[in-house]
Design a protein around this motif. Sequence first.
Motif, PDB file in Angstrom:
ATOM      1  N   LEU A  32       0.828  -1.203   0.000  1.00 24.28           N
ATOM      2  CA  LEU A  32       0.000   0.000   0.000  1.00 24.28           C
ATOM      3  C   LEU A  32       0.863   1.254   0.000  1.00 24.28           C
ATOM      4  CD1 LEU A  32      -2.897   1.062   0.083  1.00 24.28           C
ATOM      5  CD2 LEU A  32      -2.713   1.099   2.568  1.00 24.28           C
ATOM      6  N   PRO A  33       0.699   2.124  -1.012  1.00 25.37           N
ATOM      7  CA  PRO A  33       1.481   3.363  -1.025  1.00 25.37           C
ATOM      8  C   PRO A  33       1.157   4.221   0.195  1.00 25.37           C
ATOM      9  CG  PRO A  33       0.431   2.988  -3.148  1.00 25.37           C
ATOM     10  CD  PRO A  33      -0.151   1.993  -2.183  1.00 25.37           C
ATOM     11  N   PRO A  34       2.111   5.032   0.649  1.00 29.27           N
ATOM     12  CA  PRO A  34       1.849   5.891   1.801  1.00 29.27           C
ATOM     13  C   PRO A  34       0.809   6.956   1.462  1.00 29.27           C
ATOM     14  CG  PRO A  34       4.152   6.066   1.087  1.00 29.27           C
ATOM     15  CD  PRO A  34       3.476   5.119   0.175  1.00 29.27           C
ATOM     16  N   GLU A  35      -0.080   7.195   2.391  1.00 25.42           N
ATOM     17  CA  GLU A  35      -1.187   8.128   2.192  1.00 25.42           C
ATOM     18  C   GLU A  35      -0.762   9.527   1.741  1.00 25.42           C
ATOM     19  OE1 GLU A  35      -5.056   9.522   4.685  1.00 25.42           O
ATOM     20  OE2 GLU A  35      -4.335   7.475   4.989  1.00 25.42           O
ATOM     21  N   LEU A  37       1.070  10.325  -0.538  1.00 28.92           N
ATOM     22  CA  LEU A  37       1.170  10.328  -1.994  1.00 28.92           C
ATOM     23  C   LEU A  37      -0.192  10.447  -2.676  1.00 28.92           C
ATOM     24  CD1 LEU A  37       3.806   7.519  -2.660  1.00 28.92           C
ATOM     25  CD2 LEU A  37       4.163   9.989  -2.700  1.00 28.92           C
ATOM     26  N   PHE A  38      -1.274  10.176  -1.955  1.00 31.70           N
ATOM     27  CA  PHE A  38      -2.600  10.178  -2.559  1.00 31.70           C
ATOM     28  C   PHE A  38      -2.940  11.588  -3.025  1.00 31.70           C
ATOM     29  CE2 PHE A  38      -4.167   6.410   0.251  1.00 31.70           C
ATOM     30  CZ  PHE A  38      -3.205   5.602  -0.304  1.00 31.70           C
ATOM     31  N   ARG A  39      -3.232  11.714  -4.302  1.00 30.89           N
ATOM     32  CA  ARG A  39      -3.590  12.993  -4.913  1.00 30.89           C
ATOM     33  C   ARG A  39      -4.706  12.759  -5.919  1.00 30.89           C
ATOM     34  NH1 ARG A  39      -0.622  14.489  -1.493  1.00 30.89           N
ATOM     35  NH2 ARG A  39       1.190  15.820  -1.596  1.00 30.89           N
ATOM     36  N   PRO A  40      -5.576  13.724  -6.110  1.00 32.63           N
ATOM     37  CA  PRO A  40      -6.589  13.577  -7.161  1.00 32.63           C
ATOM     38  C   PRO A  40      -5.906  13.380  -8.513  1.00 32.63           C
ATOM     39  CG  PRO A  40      -7.087  15.475  -5.756  1.00 32.63           C
ATOM     40  CD  PRO A  40      -5.715  14.990  -5.376  1.00 32.63           C
ATOM     41  N   GLY A  41      -6.466  12.513  -9.330  1.00 32.47           N
ATOM     42  CA  GLY A  41      -5.931  12.281 -10.665  1.00 32.47           C
ATOM     43  C   GLY A  41      -4.843  11.240 -10.754  1.00 32.47           C
ATOM     44  N   VAL A  42      -4.503  10.590  -9.617  1.00 35.09           N
ATOM     45  CA  VAL A  42      -3.471   9.553  -9.626  1.00 35.09           C
ATOM     46  C   VAL A  42      -4.058   8.260  -9.059  1.00 35.09           C
ATOM     47  CG1 VAL A  42      -1.186   8.850  -8.830  1.00 35.09           C
ATOM     48  CG2 VAL A  42      -1.645  11.259  -9.297  1.00 35.09           C
ATOM     49  N   ARG A  43      -3.888   7.195  -9.797  1.00 37.31           N
ATOM     50  CA  ARG A  43      -4.317   5.861  -9.368  1.00 37.31           C
ATOM     51  C   ARG A  43      -3.065   5.076  -8.997  1.00 37.31           C
ATOM     52  NH1 ARG A  43      -7.232   1.507 -13.389  1.00 37.31           N
ATOM     53  NH2 ARG A  43      -7.457  -0.196 -11.876  1.00 37.31           N
TER      54      ARG A  43
END
Length: 92
Positions: A32-35, A37-43
């Motif tokens: 699981l990638p670190p939170e 890194l979560f950005r709109p437009g990236v899966r």
Amino acid sequence: MDLQLGERRLHVHDVGDGVPVFWHHGTPNLGLPPEPLFRPGVRWISYDRPGHGTSTPVPGRTVGSAATDISHIADALGLGQFAVFGHSACSF
């Protein structure tokens, strides 16, 4: 999701919506990638490496084996194109 590859299983993480990016993590992390890194437009897509988390061990695998695993995952998700991103905690 769990991806069955013959006798073995890869536990796949698939988070977000947008441009698919495979996350290659370092030891001892799971897929699981670190939170942050979560950005709109990236899966973000990743997996628990063989023998870690709930992915089946693969004796004798090499670093290059990751390319085959990514290919199987991309095919299962119907991805024709994707980016890759990685991080390791190695120190010299």
